[in-house]
Design a protein around this motif. Structure first.
Motif, PDB file in Angstrom:
ATOM      1  N   PRO A   1      18.326   9.125  51.839  1.00 60.65           N
ATOM      2  CA  PRO A   1      18.623   9.813  50.169  1.00 60.65           C
ATOM      3  C   PRO A   1      17.458   9.793  49.068  1.00 60.65           C
ATOM      4  O   PRO A   1      16.759   8.392  49.012  1.00 60.65           O
ATOM      5  CB  PRO A   1      19.753   9.766  49.322  1.00 60.65           C
ATOM      6  CG  PRO A   1      20.253   9.127  51.113  1.00 60.65           C
ATOM      7  CD  PRO A   1      19.173   8.361  51.965  1.00 60.65           C
ATOM      8  N   LEU A   2      16.818  11.245  48.895  1.00 58.46           N
ATOM      9  CA  LEU A   2      15.741  10.869  47.667  1.00 58.46           C
ATOM     10  C   LEU A   2      16.078  10.586  46.110  1.00 58.46           C
ATOM     11  O   LEU A   2      16.217   9.975  45.784  1.00 58.46           O
ATOM     12  CB  LEU A   2      14.702  11.690  47.774  1.00 58.46           C
ATOM     13  CG  LEU A   2      13.652  10.963  49.251  1.00 58.46           C
ATOM     14  CD1 LEU A   2      12.880  12.824  49.625  1.00 58.46           C
ATOM     15  CD2 LEU A   2      12.837  10.061  49.168  1.00 58.46           C
ATOM     16  N   PHE A   3      17.036  12.219  46.036  1.00 57.00           N
ATOM     17  CA  PHE A   3      17.277  12.503  44.600  1.00 57.00           C
ATOM     18  C   PHE A   3      18.789  13.386  44.864  1.00 57.00           C
ATOM     19  O   PHE A   3      18.515  14.261  45.954  1.00 57.00           O
ATOM     20  CB  PHE A   3      16.296  12.330  43.296  1.00 57.00           C
ATOM     21  CG  PHE A   3      15.462  13.924  43.681  1.00 57.00           C
ATOM     22  CD1 PHE A   3      15.782  15.389  43.248  1.00 57.00           C
ATOM     23  CD2 PHE A   3      14.609  13.882  44.931  1.00 57.00           C
ATOM     24  CE1 PHE A   3      14.945  15.933  43.632  1.00 57.00           C
ATOM     25  CE2 PHE A   3      13.895  14.877  45.173  1.00 57.00           C
ATOM     26  CZ  PHE A   3      13.840  15.774  44.580  1.00 57.00           C
TER      27      PHE A   3
ATOM     28  N   GLY B   1      26.021  18.595  43.461  1.00 57.51           N
ATOM     29  CA  GLY B   1      26.682  18.195  44.952  1.00 57.51           C
ATOM     30  C   GLY B   1      25.485  17.750  46.065  1.00 57.51           C
ATOM     31  O   GLY B   1      26.765  18.012  47.282  1.00 57.51           O
ATOM     32  N   THR B   2      24.855  18.984  45.613  1.00 61.47           N
ATOM     33  CA  THR B   2      23.570  18.800  47.026  1.00 61.47           C
ATOM     34  C   THR B   2      22.536  17.354  46.427  1.00 61.47           C
ATOM     35  O   THR B   2      22.609  17.406  45.369  1.00 61.47           O
ATOM     36  CB  THR B   2      22.898  19.963  46.872  1.00 61.47           C
ATOM     37  OG1 THR B   2      22.115  20.069  46.012  1.00 61.47           O
ATOM     38  CG2 THR B   2      23.956  21.223  47.471  1.00 61.47           C
ATOM     39  N   GLY B   3      21.664  16.902  47.615  1.00 57.32           N
ATOM     40  CA  GLY B   3      20.177  16.423  47.414  1.00 57.32           C
ATOM     41  C   GLY B   3      19.346  16.259  48.119  1.00 57.32           C
ATOM     42  O   GLY B   3      19.091  17.269  49.208  1.00 57.32           O
ATOM     43  N   TYR B   4      18.039  16.185  47.827  1.00 54.36           N
ATOM     44  CA  TYR B   4      17.067  16.140  48.974  1.00 54.36           C
ATOM     45  C   TYR B   4      16.794  14.854  50.200  1.00 54.36           C
ATOM     46  O   TYR B   4      17.205  13.725  49.277  1.00 54.36           O
ATOM     47  CB  TYR B   4      15.733  16.587  47.706  1.00 54.36           C
ATOM     48  CG  TYR B   4      15.707  17.880  47.087  1.00 54.36           C
ATOM     49  CD1 TYR B   4      14.657  18.809  48.481  1.00 54.36           C
ATOM     50  CD2 TYR B   4      16.001  18.078  46.191  1.00 54.36           C
ATOM     51  CE1 TYR B   4      14.764  20.045  47.437  1.00 54.36           C
ATOM     52  CE2 TYR B   4      16.205  19.978  45.701  1.00 54.36           C
ATOM     53  CZ  TYR B   4      14.954  20.294  46.250  1.00 54.36           C
ATOM     54  OH  TYR B   4      15.331  21.443  46.561  1.00 54.36           O
ATOM     55  N   GLY B   5      15.843  14.939  49.990  1.00 56.91           N
ATOM     56  CA  GLY B   5      16.058  13.665  51.984  1.00 56.91           C
ATOM     57  C   GLY B   5      14.937  13.646  52.169  1.00 56.91           C
ATOM     58  O   GLY B   5      14.152  14.808  52.431  1.00 56.91           O
TER      59      GLY B   5
END
Length: 301
Positions: free
Chosen positions: A161-163, A259-263
């Motif tokens: 995970p990143l942010f 509720g989502t994110g970047y990885g």
């Protein structure tokens, strides 16, 4: 020391490649052998194990659950052997790092920060490409990918995970005043995130008064239109951060986590490739600022 439960080792590379590609033809192409050679080795492995590893159809080759389990173990073993070989030989992965990134994040956030990456890691050469969805590391010759987590992570792929994703309406500062006063505005939509406005309304309960709408094919076009003063777009904080700092955009309602994110995705854990490990360290440092400050979380811009 004998290992009676081990299958013929020369069958494992063709087998693993066949599972990964779901195709003996593509496996043969990768291994630079004939289709017949791959087929024979897979049949030898099935004979040694006493089970069928593939469901063979007229136009499809589907690995069984047992095949996927064995292929994952083979892939993990190969990664361990590769890492040990580098340690023994003293060789490190060389050549440019091929990084795929979602187009809007690539253009509006990553590329402006490349000089900092070069300054901090002059030994690292990064080749960038735009892409979305599950990366095909075996087919696209990509070493790592930055992706929004709006799809299941493919089997065998590492994700760090990143942010988190925070979204909210953004527009020129002078247009923000009109929006808060209830004046009609143009709402900007994009084909790549068609539900952006509906998702934001559902999360916040706000309903800006729009008298007209304009649609764009790509997300970055809608955001650029917002910078130009065409209307109001729903923008993720990460993608409009720099425009907010420069005063080119305002966020009249603030941002809300969706509720989502970047990885960062890679075919093996980042620590097994020093290039990916260096990139990850840099990304973690850069993305630490991508959580909106408190003034942007309460609807106050």
């Amino acid at each position: 020391m004998t290992r009676p439960d081990l299958p013929p080792l020369n069958t494992l590379l063709p087998f693993e490649a066949t599972v990964r590609h779901a195709s003996m033809t593509r496996a043969a192409r990768e291994l630079h052998v004939t289709h017949g050679a791959v087929s024979r080795q897979v049949q030898n492995l099935e004979k040694a194990l006493g089970v069928a590893l593939f469901e063979r159809g007229p136009r499809a080759l589907r690995p069984t659950p047992q095949a996927r389990r064995l292929a994952a173990a083979v892939r993990e073993a190969l990664d361990v052997i590769e890492e040990a070989t580098r340690e023994v030989s003293g060789r490190e992965p060389d050549g440019p790092l091929a990084l795929s990134c979602e187009p809007t994040l690539l253009m509006r956030w990553l590329i402006p920060r490349l000089p900092d990456l070069t300054a901090r890691h002059p030994e690292l050469t990064v080749h960038l490409s735009a892409g979305g969805g599950p990366p095909a590391f075996d087919r696209d010759t990509v070493d790592a990918a930055v992706r929004r987590d709006d799809f299941p992570v493919p089997e065998g792929v590492s994700r760090v995970p990143l942010f988190e994703e925070w979204t909210g309406p953004v527009c020129r500062p002078e247009l923000a005043e009109r929006l808060l006063d209830g004046a009609p505005v143009t709402l900007l939509h994009t084909a790549t995130r068609p539900s952006a406005w509906d998702d934001w309304r559902r999360l916040t309960g706000h309903t800006p008064h729009g008298t007209s709408e304009q649609r764009f094919e790509h997300f970055y076009l809608a955001l650029q239109a917002a910078v130009a003063g065409v209307g109001v777009a729903v923008g993720p904080y990460a993608l409009v951060h720099d425009d907010l700092v420069r005063g080119q955009l305002a966020a009249p309602y603030g941002f809300v986590a969706d509720g989502t994110g970047y990885g960062l995705l890679s075919p093996r854990p980042p620590e097994r490739d020093p290039r990916v490990a260096a990139l990850l360290d840099w990304l973690r440092e850069q993305t630490a600022s991508l959580t909106p400050p408190s003034r942007y979380r309460s609807g106050i811009s």
